[in-house]
Design a protein around this motif. Structure first.
Motif, mmCIF file in Angstrom:
data_model
loop_
_atom_site.group_PDB
_atom_site.id
_atom_site.type_symbol
_atom_site.label_atom_id
_atom_site.label_comp_id
_atom_site.label_asym_id
_atom_site.label_seq_id
_atom_site.Cartn_x
_atom_site.Cartn_y
_atom_site.Cartn_z
ATOM 1 N N MET A 168 22.086 37.308 17.790
ATOM 2 C CA MET A 168 23.263 36.668 18.354
ATOM 3 C C MET A 168 24.017 37.598 19.308
ATOM 4 O O MET A 168 24.209 38.771 19.030
ATOM 5 C CB MET A 168 24.201 36.232 17.228
ATOM 6 C CG MET A 168 25.408 35.448 17.713
ATOM 7 S SD MET A 168 26.427 34.847 16.365
ATOM 8 C CE MET A 168 27.104 36.383 15.752
ATOM 9 N N LEU A 169 24.435 37.025 20.430
ATOM 10 C CA LEU A 169 25.260 37.742 21.389
ATOM 11 C C LEU A 169 26.703 37.298 21.206
ATOM 12 O O LEU A 169 26.986 36.100 21.136
ATOM 13 C CB LEU A 169 24.806 37.459 22.820
ATOM 14 C CG LEU A 169 25.682 38.064 23.914
ATOM 15 C CD1 LEU A 169 25.532 39.583 23.933
ATOM 16 C CD2 LEU A 169 25.325 37.488 25.269
ATOM 17 N N ILE A 170 27.608 38.255 21.109
ATOM 18 C CA ILE A 170 29.030 37.951 20.977
ATOM 19 C C ILE A 170 29.687 38.168 22.325
ATOM 20 O O ILE A 170 29.541 39.243 22.937
ATOM 21 C CB ILE A 170 29.690 38.862 19.924
ATOM 22 C CG1 ILE A 170 28.941 38.773 18.599
ATOM 23 C CG2 ILE A 170 31.158 38.483 19.729
ATOM 24 C CD1 ILE A 170 29.152 39.962 17.702
ATOM 25 N N HIS A 171 30.382 37.170 22.809
ATOM 26 C CA HIS A 171 31.092 37.302 24.076
ATOM 27 C C HIS A 171 32.585 37.256 23.796
ATOM 28 O O HIS A 171 33.101 36.262 23.291
ATOM 29 C CB HIS A 171 30.710 36.195 25.052
ATOM 30 C CG HIS A 171 31.414 36.311 26.361
ATOM 31 N ND1 HIS A 171 31.182 37.342 27.249
ATOM 32 C CD2 HIS A 171 32.381 35.554 26.932
ATOM 33 C CE1 HIS A 171 31.952 37.206 28.307
ATOM 34 N NE2 HIS A 171 32.691 36.134 28.130
ATOM 35 N N ASN A 182 23.632 33.692 9.846
ATOM 36 C CA ASN A 182 22.827 32.952 8.858
ATOM 37 C C ASN A 182 22.615 31.501 9.260
ATOM 38 O O ASN A 182 21.626 30.875 8.878
ATOM 39 C CB ASN A 182 23.488 33.014 7.478
ATOM 40 C CG ASN A 182 23.402 34.400 6.859
ATOM 41 O OD1 ASN A 182 22.560 35.203 7.249
ATOM 42 N ND2 ASN A 182 24.269 34.678 5.905
ATOM 43 N N GLU A 183 23.556 30.979 10.040
ATOM 44 C CA GLU A 183 23.432 29.601 10.528
ATOM 45 C C GLU A 183 22.508 29.517 11.734
ATOM 46 O O GLU A 183 22.227 28.437 12.241
ATOM 47 C CB GLU A 183 24.811 29.048 10.900
ATOM 48 C CG GLU A 183 25.676 28.686 9.709
ATOM 49 C CD GLU A 183 25.093 27.537 8.910
ATOM 50 O OE1 GLU A 183 24.665 26.546 9.524
ATOM 51 O OE2 GLU A 183 25.053 27.639 7.670
ATOM 52 N N GLY A 184 22.052 30.661 12.224
ATOM 53 C CA GLY A 184 21.134 30.684 13.364
ATOM 54 C C GLY A 184 21.814 30.574 14.709
ATOM 55 O O GLY A 184 21.176 30.223 15.713
ATOM 56 N N LYS A 185 23.113 30.887 14.775
ATOM 57 C CA LYS A 185 23.841 30.765 16.034
ATOM 58 C C LYS A 185 23.382 31.829 17.025
ATOM 59 O O LYS A 185 23.240 33.000 16.671
ATOM 60 C CB LYS A 185 25.343 30.899 15.770
ATOM 61 C CG LYS A 185 26.216 30.452 16.917
ATOM 62 C CD LYS A 185 27.653 30.305 16.458
ATOM 63 C CE LYS A 185 28.554 29.859 17.596
ATOM 64 N NZ LYS A 185 28.165 28.558 18.152
ATOM 65 N N SER A 186 23.165 31.443 18.278
ATOM 66 C CA SER A 186 22.666 32.360 19.303
ATOM 67 C C SER A 186 23.786 33.095 20.012
ATOM 68 O O SER A 186 23.608 34.218 20.473
ATOM 69 C CB SER A 186 21.836 31.597 20.342
ATOM 70 O OG SER A 186 20.747 30.946 19.750
ATOM 71 N N GLN A 187 24.952 32.458 20.130
ATOM 72 C CA GLN A 187 26.059 33.039 20.868
ATOM 73 C C GLN A 187 27.366 32.702 20.171
ATOM 74 O O GLN A 187 27.555 31.588 19.684
ATOM 75 C CB GLN A 187 26.106 32.497 22.301
ATOM 76 C CG GLN A 187 27.320 32.965 23.082
ATOM 77 C CD GLN A 187 27.477 32.267 24.419
ATOM 78 O OE1 GLN A 187 27.799 32.886 25.419
ATOM 79 N NE2 GLN A 187 27.250 30.969 24.467
ATOM 80 N N LEU A 188 28.260 33.658 20.102
ATOM 81 C CA LEU A 188 29.596 33.425 19.571
ATOM 82 C C LEU A 188 30.598 33.848 20.635
ATOM 83 O O LEU A 188 30.569 34.983 21.111
ATOM 84 C CB LEU A 188 29.827 34.232 18.292
ATOM 85 C CG LEU A 188 31.177 33.982 17.598
ATOM 86 C CD1 LEU A 188 31.169 32.600 16.941
ATOM 87 C CD2 LEU A 188 31.465 35.054 16.564
ATOM 88 N N VAL A 189 31.456 32.927 21.045
ATOM 89 C CA VAL A 189 32.472 33.219 22.053
ATOM 90 C C VAL A 189 33.821 33.345 21.357
ATOM 91 O O VAL A 189 34.313 32.392 20.751
ATOM 92 C CB VAL A 189 32.535 32.120 23.130
ATOM 93 C CG1 VAL A 189 33.616 32.455 24.161
ATOM 94 C CG2 VAL A 189 31.183 31.957 23.813
ATOM 95 N N VAL A 190 34.392 34.545 21.423
ATOM 96 C CA VAL A 190 35.693 34.816 20.817
ATOM 97 C C VAL A 190 36.704 34.972 21.949
ATOM 98 O O VAL A 190 36.590 35.886 22.771
ATOM 99 C CB VAL A 190 35.669 36.090 19.954
ATOM 100 C CG1 VAL A 190 37.024 36.306 19.287
ATOM 101 C CG2 VAL A 190 34.562 36.013 18.905
#
Length: 285
Positions: A163-166, A238-246
């Motif tokens: 996962m990439l966090i932006h 764990n949910e398989g998320k590819s990207q999280l934008v905060v």
């Protein structure tokens, strides 16, 4: 082989996204009918040394051919993994872009079909595609350079690395980012805007950072923010998320939000996470 499917609303910046992908080594193809995706992938795999990273645009310009979108992806899966990049923008922004360029919207099929109606129809047609996307970028307030930066941050490395966090800062007066997964409002923190010598500086400048961070409430906020993000990241992974934008927002997107976004970025970077940072509104008046 690495496949990226680029799709989204007409006028949202897919062409610019493809330019950015091409610049970082992707072989790019535009307006591919979904029914042909598997065939194209098969041909690319025959020359995998030349086409190790492939990006394909599939959108509503294909008319009824686009109805086979999910069928095409199902066949593509037999040739390797893929990620979906969905580009969007607010309806009023898309309307303005079409008026400025004087281009016809692909779904405005007759003289009685307005741009507004075409945009609304396309949003409905693409709702299921958007829901399946791995990455969503709202280009409403992004400059071409900022969009290129986002694309490079997402795909310059190996998309299979996790996962990439932006992390992004923004100003509420310019609108909240629709692609954000988490939004934190820091307008409750001390505002450097009201200090004459700090007003024209930003959260990238040490005097502004020091002013924001001197308050015990800010320190308490940052500690709790780090703790919450650290707790939530494994759950998203764990949910398989590819990207999280905060997204971190203050009034104008120049002082408090930039300061906190930079601190969060550094915290995640030191923790070994794949993370990028962008300050959406830092150059706005």
């Amino acid at each position: 082989m690495e496949f990226i499917i680029v799709t989204g609303l007409s006028g949202a910046g897919k062409s610019r996204a493809m330019d950015a992908l091409e610049d970082i080594g992707f072989f790019c193809m535009d307006n591919i009918p979904p029914a042909l995706v598997a065939k194209v992938a098969e041909l690319c795999m025959q020359s995998a040394d030349k086409f190790s990273k492939v990006a394909m645009v599939m959108d509503t310009r294909g008319g009824k051919l686009f109805n086979a979108f999910f069928e095409g992806l199902s066949e593509l899966k037999q040739h390797g993994s893929y990620k979906i990049l969905f580009l969007e923008a607010q309806p009023e922004v898309l309307e303005r872009r079409y008026k400025e360029t004087r281009r016809r919207h692909p779904l405005a099929t007759d003289e009685n079909s307005s741009v507004e109606q075409a945009i609304e129809t396309e949003m409905q047609l693409l709702s299921a595609v958007r829901a399946s996307a791995d990455y969503i970028i709202d280009t409403s307030y992004l400059s071409p350079a900022q969009l290129r930066e986002r694309i490079t941050g997402l795909f310059a490395g190996d998309v299979s690395q996790g996962m990439l966090i932006h992390v992004m800062s923004f100003g509420f007066k310019y609108g909240s980012p629709s692609e954000a997964d988490l939004v934190f409002d820091v307008r409750c923190l001390p505002n450097p805007f009201y200090i004459d010598e700090l007003r024209n500086q930003t959260g990238l400048n040490k005097p502004v950072r020091d002013y924001v961070m001197q308050c015990k409430e800010t320190k308490g906020f940052v500690e709790r923010l780090f703790s919450m993000i650290d707790y939530m990241l494994p759950l998203y992974i764990n949910e398989g998320k590819s990207q999280l934008v905060v997204a971190i927002g203050c009034t104008g997107g120049k002082h408090r939000s930039v300061t906190i976004a930079e601190l969060l970025y550094q915290h995640l970077l030191e923790d070994g996470k794949r993370v990028t940072v962008n300050h959406r509104d830092i150059k706005k008046p």
